[in-house]
Design a protein around this motif. Structure first.
Motif, PDB file in Angstrom:
ATOM      1  N   PHE A  38     135.821 -29.717  87.212  1.00 52.50           N
ATOM      2  CA  PHE A  38     134.672 -28.829  86.987  1.00 52.50           C
ATOM      3  C   PHE A  38     134.906 -27.957  85.749  1.00 52.50           C
ATOM      4  N   ALA A  39     136.124 -27.399  85.633  1.00 54.83           N
ATOM      5  CA  ALA A  39     136.449 -26.549  84.484  1.00 54.83           C
ATOM      6  C   ALA A  39     136.328 -27.326  83.176  1.00 54.83           C
ATOM      7  N   LEU A  40     136.765 -28.590  83.174  1.00 52.36           N
ATOM      8  CA  LEU A  40     136.667 -29.419  81.968  1.00 52.36           C
ATOM      9  C   LEU A  40     135.218 -29.586  81.534  1.00 52.36           C
ATOM     10  N   THR A  41     134.329 -29.847  82.500  1.00 48.90           N
ATOM     11  CA  THR A  41     132.899 -29.996  82.187  1.00 48.90           C
ATOM     12  C   THR A  41     132.347 -28.725  81.552  1.00 48.90           C
ATOM     13  N   GLN A  42     132.712 -27.574  82.125  1.00 53.11           N
ATOM     14  CA  GLN A  42     132.228 -26.298  81.590  1.00 53.11           C
ATOM     15  C   GLN A  42     132.807 -26.030  80.195  1.00 53.11           C
ATOM     16  N   LEU A  43     134.102 -26.341  80.006  1.00 49.14           N
ATOM     17  CA  LEU A  43     134.719 -26.138  78.695  1.00 49.14           C
ATOM     18  C   LEU A  43     134.060 -26.998  77.623  1.00 49.14           C
ATOM     19  N   ASN A  44     133.721 -28.235  77.974  1.00 46.69           N
ATOM     20  CA  ASN A  44     133.059 -29.110  77.001  1.00 46.69           C
ATOM     21  C   ASN A  44     131.729 -28.526  76.555  1.00 46.69           C
ATOM     22  N   THR A  45     131.012 -27.913  77.505  1.00 53.20           N
ATOM     23  CA  THR A  45     129.735 -27.268  77.164  1.00 53.20           C
ATOM     24  C   THR A  45     129.970 -26.060  76.275  1.00 53.20           C
ATOM     25  N   LEU A  46     130.947 -25.215  76.651  1.00 46.57           N
ATOM     26  CA  LEU A  46     131.221 -23.997  75.893  1.00 46.57           C
ATOM     27  C   LEU A  46     131.775 -24.297  74.507  1.00 46.57           C
ATOM     28  N   LEU A  47     132.635 -25.334  74.405  1.00 46.14           N
ATOM     29  CA  LEU A  47     133.267 -25.668  73.129  1.00 46.14           C
ATOM     30  C   LEU A  47     132.431 -26.616  72.280  1.00 46.14           C
ATOM     31  N   GLY A  48     131.380 -27.225  72.893  1.00 49.74           N
ATOM     32  CA  GLY A  48     130.532 -28.163  72.160  1.00 49.74           C
ATOM     33  C   GLY A  48     131.286 -29.418  71.758  1.00 49.74           C
ATOM     34  N   SER A  49     132.159 -29.918  72.650  1.00 48.52           N
ATOM     35  CA  SER A  49     132.950 -31.105  72.333  1.00 48.52           C
ATOM     36  C   SER A  49     133.072 -31.989  73.567  1.00 48.52           C
ATOM     37  N   GLN A  50     133.748 -33.141  73.414  1.00 42.59           N
ATOM     38  CA  GLN A  50     133.899 -34.104  74.509  1.00 42.59           C
ATOM     39  C   GLN A  50     135.390 -34.299  74.792  1.00 42.59           C
TER      40      GLN A  50
END
Length: 703
Positions: A38-50
């Motif tokens: 879940f944290a990874l999904t949120q980080l990808n959104t916040l960081l704008g990366s995959q």
């Protein structure tokens, strides 16, 4: 025996899972792995990366009205590896989980370990660490400094987080600039200042404490403050509004943080645009809405299809859309372009959101400028590139980026651009202005041409002087009005002094900047209170004449400031004259409410409630003195009196109804006064015995 048995059962449970105590857990546990995903999904959104998850390095849990997971994650995006510390708060019974804190540090193959420093924005967490540093330094120095500004901030992931801060603080007579290192380990509640170095600031270094800074409207802090503001506005209005968008956000470091937000909200039938100020002090968990002003949005303001708003090119949403557009363009062109720059971004509310982007792309030695429109419906996980056009960039001489070059005001191109600007302004104002003349013209090369014009407009007997910026990309025929500000002029001459709206956002911004400038010139720490009056005068540019109420320490001052600005120069403007004088406190005459007759006391109490019901103040105003009392009897008893009201410590809500100065003590820390002329009618036979027949209140004054 039964009681003893109960104690024996409960104690082992309490010892094994004490509320508030972080516990190290197995990183391979199912719930830890779920929270990491879940944290990874949120980080990808916040960081704008995959990014992909490499490993869970460390995991701790803490029981707090649910469970907090403190995770250290290694994540990877292509060749780049990052180590992130993330806090996830989970409430299983509500099916709710959210990332409440995160910090990521890039790693290289060479260092291969946690420890690289990275620059960060001034978030609530950074502000909390800066305040901790000031408190610790005060103890070491034996003084009472307050935080003026966080100049810069970096973080480093260790067993916890190191915060490397450069801060400006002052005790009123001396300003210091300090470099401090704060080590924080949230799961063990340990915070320490491990290094500090302070120097006395020279006058030229003092800068402008309390200055306004643009904030990312998509940042978690701004979103939290927006949700708080919405709750307060709904409570005051008794409505069920929801946020349509955050139009703009600025921050200001005070004893905490001020958030100046412009938001658009709607209850389904009516749309409002609200300017709100939220004061937040995260280390004391205090958040207050200190100012709000809402107006019903006209149809042209509602952000309907066709209304485009500037967006931050660095926001995660814009970056996601730009990356999506890049993939689509590469597919259409069968190319391998890479992103060089997002030049500009705008958003448009439709049945979803349109993102209008201008991007610079590169493949080998070939560079393109692409204009794209992306339509997004995030609730359906749907996005689509509906328009795009790309032009190859060729090298050309001249036109340094950023420099404003003067142009002939009578040229055909300038007249066409001016006519376009007038049409746009008419649409915004709902007016029928005609172009009188182009007063001044210039251009600036920024991913195309930005025309900087000063226009004289006329609509009937109304004349305006408008400063406008029109952007025209060289690769298309499109033009956009990116900025404008208009000032009403008198019939006599353009150089006449005319009144300006003190509530205008642009005028307010210049007044704030003027206070910051006179603080720098005088070496003072005046705090902006209110703009009392504003006038403008067209010269070679524009003179702004401000009367501003400020506060310095415990005294209130009135400052007369002359501020000169030329829109075509790359500067906010300059203070050319200023003079500040201390406002003396006045003694209030009249009768205290407790000494009035019973019927008159009831009339005053009713007026007190009625006036507070009409105010937009967060805190209740209570009657301090009553004077000029008169009474007239006919079919109804009419009471007329002047009320001297002061701000109190009670909130202005239903819980304070009927409370006077004996229940709600005056707020002497920031006392405000107001005088109202009031007429109250009393009809004993009516269902509503008291009614407010007339009221007239003066301006609120800070004393």
């Amino acid at each position: 025996m039964h009681i003893l048995a109960l104690v024996l059962v409960v104690l082992p449970l309490a010892a094994s899972q004490l509320i508030g105590g972080p516990t190290t857990v197995d990183v391979n546990r199912d719930d830890v792995q779920q929270m990491a995903s879940f944290a990874l999904t949120q980080l990808n959104t916040l960081l704008g990366s995959q990014n992909t998850l490499v490993s869970v390095v460390q995991a701790k849990t803490q029981v707090v009205a649910g469970i907090k997971y403190f995770l250290t994650l290694d994540i990877k995006n292509g060749k780049e590896t990052q180590t992130c510390t993330v806090t996830v708060w989970s409430r299983v019974w509500l099916n709710d989980k959210q990332v409440t804190q995160h910090a990521c540090t890039s790693r290289t193959k060479r260092d291969g370990l946690v420890g690289a420093t990275t620059s960060v924005n001034v978030t609530r967490t950074v502000l909390k660490m800066a305040t901790y540093a000031v408190t610790t330094l005060n103890g070491l120095q034996g003084v009472h400094n307050s935080l003026d500004q966080v100049i810069s901030a970096k973080t480093q992931v260790v067993s916890g987080t190191n915060y490397f801060l450069k801060i400006r603080m002052s005790d009123g007579s001396q300003t210091q600039i300090c470099d401090v290192t704060i080590w924080d380990q949230p799961w063990s509640y340990m915070t320490q200042m491990t290094h500090h170095s302070c120097v006395n600031a020279k006058r030229r270094d003092i800068g402008m404490p309390g200055g306004l800074f643009n904030a990312d409207i998509n940042s978690p802090d701004v979103k939290n403050m927006t949700n708080f503001a919405l709750g307060e506005l709904n409570r005051l209005q008794g409505a069920q509004n929801s946020i349509i968008e955050v139009i703009s956000a600025k921050t200001q470091v005070v004893a905490g943080m001020n958030y100046f937000l412009k938001i658009r909200m709607s209850d389904g039938s009516q749309t409002q645009i609200c300017d709100v100020t939220i004061w937040d002090q995260p280390w004391t968990h205090m958040t207050q809405m200190t100012h709000h002003s809402c107006v019903n949005a006209k149809r042209r303001d509602i952000g309907m299809s066709g209304g485009m708003l500037n967006a931050d090119v660095n926001s995660p949403d814009v970056k996601n859309m730009a990356n999506f557009a890049l993939g689509e363009i590469n597919g259409v062109q069968n190319a391998q372009n890479s992103m060089v720059q997002i030049i500009s971004a705008k958003t448009q509310v439709v049945a979803g959101m349109n993102y209008i982007l201008t991007m610079r792309l590169k493949e080998g030695d070939k560079t393109q400028i692409c204009y794209v429109k992306i339509w997004s419906q995030p609730w359906l996980h749907r996005k689509e590139m509906t328009e795009h056009s790309c032009s190859q960039v060729t090298k050309r001489a001249g036109g340094l980026l950023g420099g404003v070059t003067n142009l002939n005001v009578n040229s055909g191109d300038i007249k066409e651009v001016a006519k376009f600007a007038v049409r746009e302004i008419n649409g915004i104002q709902g007016a029928q202005n005609s172009l009188v003349k182009v007063v001044k013209a210039g251009y600036q090369v920024v991913g195309g041409f930005t025309y900087v014009l000063t226009l004289s407009l006329k609509d009937g007997d109304k004349t305006q002087l408008c400063e406008v910026n029109v952007w025209s990309p060289a690769w298309t025929m499109a033009r956009r009005l990116t900025d404008h500000h208009c000032t009403a002029q008198t019939k006599r001459q353009l150089a006449a002094v005319t009144d300006a709206d003190v509530n205008d956002h642009f005028i307010q911004m210049l007044a704030h900047y003027a206070v910051q400038t006179i603080n720098t010139l005088d070496g003072t720490h005046r705090a902006y209170v209110e703009l009392i009056s504003a006038k403008t005068q067209v010269v070679d540019g524009t003179n702004y004449f401000f009367k501003i109420r400020v506060r310095q320490g415990t005294t209130t001052q009135l400052c007369d400031v002359t501020f000169w600005r030329q829109v075509w120069m790359n500067s906010m403007g300059h203070v050319t004259e200023h003079k500040c004088a201390t406002v003396r406190r006045r003694n209030v005459g009249g009768v205290e409410p407790a000494h009035l007759s019973a019927p008159l006391q009831q009339a005053v109490s009713f007026a007190e409630d009625a006036l507070n019901g009409k105010m937009n103040s967060m805190f209740r105003f209570v009657v301090e003195k009553v004077e000029n009392i008169s009474q007239k009897a006919s079919s109804a008893t009419t009471y007329s009196f002047d009320l001297h009201l002061v701000s109190s410590t009670c909130r202005n809500n239903g819980n304070s109804y009927g409370k006077g100065i004996t229940d709600c003590t005056p707020n002497y820390g920031m006392l405000q006064r107001m005088t109202c002329e009031v007429t109250v009618e009393y009809r004993p036979s009516s269902s509503r015995k008291y009614s407010l027949a007339a009221d007239k209140c003066g301006q609120i004054q800070l004393v």
